[in-house]
Design a protein around this motif. Sequence first.
Motif, PDB file in Angstrom:
ATOM      1  N   TYR A 139     -13.353 -23.447  80.816  1.00 42.69           N
ATOM      2  CA  TYR A 139     -13.381 -23.230  82.264  1.00 42.69           C
ATOM      3  C   TYR A 139     -12.390 -24.107  83.026  1.00 42.69           C
ATOM      4  CZ  TYR A 139     -16.290 -27.461  82.938  1.00 42.69           C
ATOM      5  OH  TYR A 139     -16.780 -28.748  82.970  1.00 42.69           O
ATOM      6  N   ALA A 140     -11.814 -25.138  82.375  1.00 48.17           N
ATOM      7  CA  ALA A 140     -10.848 -25.987  83.083  1.00 48.17           C
ATOM      8  C   ALA A 140      -9.979 -26.738  82.077  1.00 48.17           C
ATOM      9  CB  ALA A 140     -11.574 -26.986  83.989  1.00 48.17           C
ATOM     10  N   ARG A 141      -8.779 -27.062  82.526  1.00 50.03           N
ATOM     11  CA  ARG A 141      -7.893 -27.967  81.797  1.00 50.03           C
ATOM     12  C   ARG A 141      -7.482 -29.071  82.764  1.00 50.03           C
ATOM     13  NH1 ARG A 141      -6.632 -25.923  76.889  1.00 50.03           N
ATOM     14  NH2 ARG A 141      -6.638 -23.653  76.605  1.00 50.03           N
ATOM     15  N   GLN A 142      -7.401 -30.306  82.261  1.00 53.58           N
ATOM     16  CA  GLN A 142      -7.151 -31.455  83.129  1.00 53.58           C
ATOM     17  C   GLN A 142      -6.071 -32.349  82.526  1.00 53.58           C
ATOM     18  OE1 GLN A 142     -10.540 -34.056  83.635  1.00 53.58           O
ATOM     19  NE2 GLN A 142      -9.687 -35.004  85.482  1.00 53.58           N
ATOM     20  N   THR A 189      -9.521 -30.494  77.705  1.00 54.83           N
ATOM     21  CA  THR A 189     -10.113 -29.171  77.902  1.00 54.83           C
ATOM     22  C   THR A 189     -11.600 -29.330  78.172  1.00 54.83           C
ATOM     23  OG1 THR A 189      -8.503 -28.214  76.372  1.00 54.83           O
ATOM     24  CG2 THR A 189     -10.447 -26.897  76.891  1.00 54.83           C
ATOM     25  N   TRP A 190     -12.100 -28.556  79.130  1.00 51.05           N
ATOM     26  CA  TRP A 190     -13.534 -28.543  79.452  1.00 51.05           C
ATOM     27  C   TRP A 190     -14.080 -27.169  79.056  1.00 51.05           C
ATOM     28  CZ3 TRP A 190     -16.029 -32.784  81.827  1.00 51.05           C
ATOM     29  CH2 TRP A 190     -15.185 -33.823  82.214  1.00 51.05           C
ATOM     30  N   VAL A 242     -26.970 -23.722  77.945  1.00 49.24           N
ATOM     31  CA  VAL A 242     -25.557 -24.081  77.962  1.00 49.24           C
ATOM     32  C   VAL A 242     -25.364 -25.517  77.496  1.00 49.24           C
ATOM     33  CG1 VAL A 242     -25.012 -22.470  79.822  1.00 49.24           C
ATOM     34  CG2 VAL A 242     -25.606 -24.825  80.384  1.00 49.24           C
ATOM     35  N   ARG A 243     -24.196 -25.769  76.923  1.00 49.11           N
ATOM     36  CA  ARG A 243     -23.733 -27.110  76.580  1.00 49.11           C
ATOM     37  C   ARG A 243     -22.292 -27.225  77.047  1.00 49.11           C
ATOM     38  NH1 ARG A 243     -27.465 -25.595  73.093  1.00 49.11           N
ATOM     39  NH2 ARG A 243     -28.905 -27.120  72.180  1.00 49.11           N
ATOM     40  N   VAL A 244     -22.027 -28.240  77.865  1.00 55.17           N
ATOM     41  CA  VAL A 244     -20.679 -28.450  78.393  1.00 55.17           C
ATOM     42  C   VAL A 244     -20.017 -29.553  77.583  1.00 55.17           C
ATOM     43  CG1 VAL A 244     -19.299 -29.034  80.413  1.00 55.17           C
ATOM     44  CG2 VAL A 244     -21.427 -27.743  80.694  1.00 55.17           C
ATOM     45  N   GLN A 245     -18.797 -29.267  77.103  1.00 60.21           N
ATOM     46  CA  GLN A 245     -18.055 -30.222  76.294  1.00 60.21           C
ATOM     47  C   GLN A 245     -16.817 -30.731  77.036  1.00 60.21           C
ATOM     48  OE1 GLN A 245     -17.119 -28.898  72.150  1.00 60.21           O
ATOM     49  NE2 GLN A 245     -17.871 -26.941  72.956  1.00 60.21           N
ATOM     50  N   PHE A 246     -16.530 -31.994  76.784  1.00 60.51           N
ATOM     51  CA  PHE A 246     -15.235 -32.560  77.155  1.00 60.51           C
ATOM     52  C   PHE A 246     -14.439 -32.722  75.863  1.00 60.51           C
ATOM     53  CE2 PHE A 246     -12.686 -36.512  77.313  1.00 60.51           C
ATOM     54  CZ  PHE A 246     -11.741 -36.116  78.231  1.00 60.51           C
ATOM     55  N   LEU A 260     -14.172 -39.050  84.734  1.00 60.68           N
ATOM     56  CA  LEU A 260     -13.490 -37.766  84.893  1.00 60.68           C
ATOM     57  C   LEU A 260     -14.492 -36.707  85.327  1.00 60.68           C
ATOM     58  CD1 LEU A 260     -11.401 -37.725  81.581  1.00 60.68           C
ATOM     59  CD2 LEU A 260     -10.716 -38.658  83.811  1.00 60.68           C
ATOM     60  N   ALA A 261     -14.003 -35.696  86.005  1.00 57.38           N
ATOM     61  CA  ALA A 261     -14.834 -34.543  86.374  1.00 57.38           C
ATOM     62  C   ALA A 261     -13.947 -33.319  86.465  1.00 57.38           C
ATOM     63  CB  ALA A 261     -15.551 -34.780  87.704  1.00 57.38           C
ATOM     64  N   ALA A 262     -14.512 -32.166  86.153  1.00 56.83           N
ATOM     65  CA  ALA A 262     -13.754 -30.910  86.246  1.00 56.83           C
ATOM     66  C   ALA A 262     -14.710 -29.778  86.552  1.00 56.83           C
ATOM     67  CB  ALA A 262     -13.002 -30.628  84.944  1.00 56.83           C
ATOM     68  N   GLY A 263     -14.249 -28.848  87.376  1.00 55.39           N
ATOM     69  CA  GLY A 263     -15.051 -27.691  87.745  1.00 55.39           C
ATOM     70  C   GLY A 263     -14.300 -26.406  87.496  1.00 55.39           C
ATOM     71  N   SER A 264     -14.970 -25.306  87.677  1.00 50.14           N
ATOM     72  CA  SER A 264     -14.376 -23.993  87.451  1.00 50.14           C
ATOM     73  C   SER A 264     -13.479 -23.601  88.615  1.00 50.14           C
ATOM     74  CB  SER A 264     -15.476 -22.953  87.218  1.00 50.14           C
ATOM     75  OG  SER A 264     -16.486 -23.059  88.198  1.00 50.14           O
ATOM     76  N   ARG A 265     -12.919 -22.402  88.556  1.00 54.04           N
ATOM     77  CA  ARG A 265     -11.799 -22.007  89.417  1.00 54.04           C
ATOM     78  C   ARG A 265     -12.124 -22.007  90.910  1.00 54.04           C
ATOM     79  NH1 ARG A 265      -9.137 -17.642  87.923  1.00 54.04           N
ATOM     80  NH2 ARG A 265      -8.787 -16.787  89.968  1.00 54.04           N
ATOM     81  N   HIS A 266     -13.372 -21.818  91.317  1.00 55.50           N
ATOM     82  CA  HIS A 266     -13.689 -21.742  92.746  1.00 55.50           C
ATOM     83  C   HIS A 266     -14.160 -23.077  93.317  1.00 55.50           C
ATOM     84  CE1 HIS A 266     -13.036 -17.462  93.083  1.00 55.50           C
ATOM     85  NE2 HIS A 266     -13.759 -17.255  91.996  1.00 55.50           N
ATOM     86  N   ILE A 267     -13.981 -24.157  92.572  1.00 59.45           N
ATOM     87  CA  ILE A 267     -14.283 -25.489  93.092  1.00 59.45           C
ATOM     88  C   ILE A 267     -13.071 -25.978  93.883  1.00 59.45           C
ATOM     89  CG2 ILE A 267     -14.866 -27.856  92.493  1.00 59.45           C
ATOM     90  CD1 ILE A 267     -17.077 -25.771  91.925  1.00 59.45           C
ATOM     91  N   VAL A 268     -13.298 -26.375  95.155  1.00 61.22           N
ATOM     92  CA  VAL A 268     -12.185 -26.794  96.011  1.00 61.22           C
ATOM     93  C   VAL A 268     -12.162 -28.303  96.227  1.00 61.22           C
ATOM     94  CG1 VAL A 268     -12.081 -24.580  97.202  1.00 61.22           C
ATOM     95  CG2 VAL A 268     -13.560 -26.388  98.102  1.00 61.22           C
ATOM     96  N   ARG A 269     -13.258 -28.983  95.901  1.00 61.36           N
ATOM     97  CA  ARG A 269     -13.277 -30.437  96.086  1.00 61.36           C
ATOM     98  C   ARG A 269     -14.341 -31.032  95.187  1.00 61.36           C
ATOM     99  NH1 ARG A 269     -13.759 -30.283 100.960  1.00 61.36           N
ATOM    100  NH2 ARG A 269     -15.937 -30.856 101.371  1.00 61.36           N
ATOM    101  N   ILE A 270     -14.075 -32.226  94.647  1.00 59.39           N
ATOM    102  CA  ILE A 270     -15.033 -32.945  93.813  1.00 59.39           C
ATOM    103  C   ILE A 270     -15.254 -34.325  94.407  1.00 59.39           C
ATOM    104  CG2 ILE A 270     -15.390 -34.051  91.565  1.00 59.39           C
ATOM    105  CD1 ILE A 270     -14.169 -31.688  90.240  1.00 59.39           C
TER     106      ILE A 270
END
Length: 649
Positions: A519-522, A532-533, A547-551, A598-608
């Motif tokens: 869902y994201a690359r940083q 990669t996220w 779900v399991r989210v990986q870094f 670090l933090a990462a969100g999907s395509r419709h995230i505009v601010r963290i």
Amino acid sequence: MPTPREPSPKVPADRRPGVEEAEAVLVEHYGRLVRLAHLVLPPALGRHRRVVTAHTVVQDALPRTPAAPRPQDGDAAGDGYVWIRERVLRTALRHERRRRARPYPRLPVVLGLRLSPHAGGAGELALSRALAGVPAAARAALALRLLEGLADDETSAVLAAAGVADPNAALAAAAGLPGLSDGSARVLLAADEFDPSRVQLHPTDLLRRRHRARAAATAAVALLFAASTLTAALVTSDRDRTADDAKPAAPAQPAGSSYRSDPATLRSAPAGKWADTTRLDLTAWPARGARRGDRALLGRALRAWAGSGEAKITTAPGASAAAPTSPPQLLYAADVDGLAVVLLLDAATDRVARYTEPSAGARPALAVARSDDAGVTTAAALVLTRDPGRARYLLAPWIAESGTRDLLRPAERTRPLTPVDGVTPPVPVPSDGRSCASWPVLSLRSSELIVEKHAFLVTDLGELAPAHLTHTPSPDTGTPSRQPREVTGRTALESWARSACLLADLRGDGVRAVNDWVYARQTLPDGAGTATWVCTRADTWRGPGGVRVQFQPPAAAGPPRPGTVVAEREDTAACSRFGQHVVAGARWRSPGGQWYALAAGSRHIVRIRLTGGVSAQAPGPVAAVRAAPATPVRVTAVQSDGATLAPPG
């Protein structure tokens, strides 16, 4: 669908329509009212009964007595529709409060046929399951808001008029359906899946009808014989009676129960049905195997499923061990690896059973699993036998090519298999131990009679059916969201090579499919490369998913290294079609020794935003802030619509 009117949600008593006016309103809006009733009625009624009951509820809304004369000012037609709609809602809502469903209503009556709406796609299926988990009042609230176009206050008024005790709670439950926006729900509710006026016709159980007809004829003969015997007994004097006359009659067998032990009642699909149907699931499998005509073996398998045998019964998560509710379908019967194996399908309850009988006289076994909404990929294979490290599969008749490969070695080629009558040779399966040195999978390709060049992967997770693996590539800026696709290309295989070992935690959970979503690359600080996220989602046969989210830091040389799980949650819509937004955070140490949050969100995230031990925010879907390892950090994302989002779990 007609454009909703905007009448007042409550009709005064003196505005009740007359019979002729009500009939005109009902005929004009019949399809709209039936769709509303069908959505509110409890899914537990079943597809056929729910369709018939929805039509009956609407037809019963027609008043049976003339209305008193009423003023003709105002929107008479609109008031008539609101009055009819209120009656439809009130009647449909009452069905959920009934402990036992009443017999089929007066009209319509359908004999010899089963009715069901047209099957929808994954979106309609997920919405249907979500609606089944909320009360009827919540389904009514959703329908009034989205199909009828009413505002929240109007919806509350209509629900109250229809007898709902807490309309606000119903509105809140409808608004709380996971991953559902008004736009997507409105489109899905307008689909054929929720339209009881567009139905498919199927025959009822022909064998059961035949057995019932025979049972009725037998009962009629028995009744005539009993009547004649009783007449003779009445004219016989008491002194002619013998002791035998007082013996009790033998108890009658339950009607229609012969299919639980009689192999003659087993159903089977024609050999070529799969190539000439749009329903590609286990019901399209023909009966195969050298012992499919062995009545003694099949009888023992049926009795085991009925609970009257000596077999040890095990069930997959969410599956019931109860006896079939109709004659099962025979899928396979043969000797495999020293076992007599029988595969049976109860299509009425979406369950498949495997009966195994050792030749040495050991105790037989019966394994029952769910098969809800199986398709081309999830009904592509069933496990016949499983030994430590290997298994034999029975492949679906539409599988044209098969092979094995190691998910941890994406560069290696697929090794082809040569099935015999659909049965594969023993193939490697993932180890039950903690080590993850390899992860064997089946590589399958459908016949071109189904779809051209459709290849896909499935893997053994200890279930009766292997799980289907898919991959969703990372989004590209400015392009539409991508859909899950098959794991066949280099990118998908390399991604799964770093996620494969997570599959070991899913054994025995009743998993039907697993998707790996990048869902994201940083770009990492200090010139450390690109991370990669990934959100790995497992969907189960019974509906819920986890779900399991990986870094995943930049890949190093050598074998693929798994990522670090930084967030997880069960029973969630996250990382699915109904939960398309995700964010997560991780701690990372740069090659220079500096620690970062670090933090990462999907395509419709505009601010963290990062808070807690640090205070920072970054525009866009990624953020990186220096933070000591022990510093508490909370991650919050802001979506393009202003909504906030926290990491799963």
